[in-house]
Design a protein around this motif. Sequence first.
Motif, PDB file in Angstrom:
ATOM      1  N   LEU A 182      42.845  49.091  47.302  1.00  0.00           N
ATOM      2  CA  LEU A 182      41.826  47.908  47.011  1.00  0.00           C
ATOM      3  C   LEU A 182      42.638  47.188  45.845  1.00  0.00           C
ATOM      4  O   LEU A 182      42.740  47.815  44.659  1.00  0.00           O
ATOM      5  CB  LEU A 182      40.467  48.280  46.926  1.00  0.00           C
ATOM      6  N   LEU A 183      42.992  45.907  45.969  1.00  0.00           N
ATOM      7  CA  LEU A 183      43.583  45.253  44.767  1.00  0.00           C
ATOM      8  C   LEU A 183      42.744  43.923  44.797  1.00  0.00           C
ATOM      9  O   LEU A 183      41.951  43.399  45.501  1.00  0.00           O
ATOM     10  CB  LEU A 183      44.872  44.856  45.371  1.00  0.00           C
ATOM     11  N   THR A 184      42.873  43.203  43.695  1.00  0.00           N
ATOM     12  CA  THR A 184      42.280  41.871  43.255  1.00  0.00           C
ATOM     13  C   THR A 184      43.488  40.860  43.194  1.00  0.00           C
ATOM     14  O   THR A 184      44.698  41.312  42.999  1.00  0.00           O
ATOM     15  CB  THR A 184      41.497  41.837  41.959  1.00  0.00           C
ATOM     16  N   ARG A 185      43.161  39.615  43.387  1.00  0.00           N
ATOM     17  CA  ARG A 185      44.027  38.526  43.009  1.00  0.00           C
ATOM     18  C   ARG A 185      43.242  37.396  42.455  1.00  0.00           C
ATOM     19  O   ARG A 185      42.075  36.876  42.592  1.00  0.00           O
ATOM     20  CB  ARG A 185      44.506  37.860  44.479  1.00  0.00           C
ATOM     21  N   GLN A 186      43.752  36.882  41.179  1.00  0.00           N
ATOM     22  CA  GLN A 186      43.125  35.875  40.375  1.00  0.00           C
ATOM     23  C   GLN A 186      43.990  35.226  39.473  1.00  0.00           C
ATOM     24  O   GLN A 186      45.335  35.588  39.429  1.00  0.00           O
ATOM     25  CB  GLN A 186      42.246  36.808  39.241  1.00  0.00           C
ATOM     26  N   GLU A 194      34.303  43.221  40.201  1.00  0.00           N
ATOM     27  CA  GLU A 194      35.279  42.491  40.661  1.00  0.00           C
ATOM     28  C   GLU A 194      35.624  42.826  42.321  1.00  0.00           C
ATOM     29  O   GLU A 194      35.987  41.707  42.877  1.00  0.00           O
ATOM     30  CB  GLU A 194      37.022  43.007  39.775  1.00  0.00           C
ATOM     31  N   THR A 195      35.155  43.764  42.785  1.00  0.00           N
ATOM     32  CA  THR A 195      35.305  43.979  44.180  1.00  0.00           C
ATOM     33  C   THR A 195      34.373  44.259  44.957  1.00  0.00           C
ATOM     34  O   THR A 195      34.291  44.061  46.237  1.00  0.00           O
ATOM     35  CB  THR A 195      36.351  45.183  44.151  1.00  0.00           C
ATOM     36  N   GLY A 226      33.976  39.424  43.231  1.00  0.00           N
ATOM     37  CA  GLY A 226      34.406  38.155  42.608  1.00  0.00           C
ATOM     38  C   GLY A 226      34.348  37.917  41.001  1.00  0.00           C
ATOM     39  O   GLY A 226      35.027  36.963  40.562  1.00  0.00           O
ATOM     40  N   GLY A 227      33.858  38.886  40.456  1.00  0.00           N
ATOM     41  CA  GLY A 227      34.179  38.707  38.970  1.00  0.00           C
ATOM     42  C   GLY A 227      32.852  37.817  38.296  1.00  0.00           C
ATOM     43  O   GLY A 227      32.035  37.736  38.988  1.00  0.00           O
ATOM     44  N   ASN A 228      32.978  37.669  36.993  1.00  0.00           N
ATOM     45  CA  ASN A 228      31.962  36.930  36.306  1.00  0.00           C
ATOM     46  C   ASN A 228      32.427  35.830  36.077  1.00  0.00           C
ATOM     47  O   ASN A 228      33.323  35.277  35.140  1.00  0.00           O
ATOM     48  CB  ASN A 228      31.841  37.752  34.875  1.00  0.00           C
TER      49      ASN A 228
END
Length: 199
Positions: free
Chosen positions: A63-67, A105-106, A147-149
């Motif tokens: 599980l990764l994020t992209r920002q 975040e996820t 989605g984060g803050n």
Amino acid sequence: MAISSRVRVEDVTTLSDDWYVLKKTTFSFLRGDGSWQRQSRETYDRGNGATILLYDPERRTVLLTRQFRYPAFVNGHDDLLIEAPAGLLDNASPEERIKAEVEEETGYRVTDVRPIFDAFMSPGSVTERLHFFVGAYSAADRVSDGGGNADEGEDIERLEPTIDEALRMIADGRIRDGKTIMLLQHAALHLLKDGGTVR
């Protein structure tokens, strides 16, 4: 001899205290030949942090994020940055903080996280020590969209590649974040090797 006995701090000047704290320090350092050398360094103190790689041992996914990361952008990375979830400790324990950061975040709520090591990521100028974790997850752990803050400017997407795809993303330059590369290499060596979980 302790390193503290080889350092004599002479002057500390705060250059900026806006986002985090940037200081200029003049000190003398006792060299290996017994002589004292005067030096000057700038240090950026943003606190310590934690990061985690969540992995599904059954599906061999991570599980990764992209920002958006402005420092990467201004240095020529004209894309969103792919990363493992991470955040500053903000006076919490590394384990408490990374669990909260993952959910923020996820959208996944995990309870079983395991520390694997800690590291200074840019010791030439940044004081941060980063605590690295791994943890198993499943689809049942998803409790929100993540989605984060938004109040902190975060607009985070979630990615779920297989470990093999994630390693290809390192090789072809799609993944360039240091902490994420370290975690994925750890997973390939110890967690998701040869089609199964290795402890």
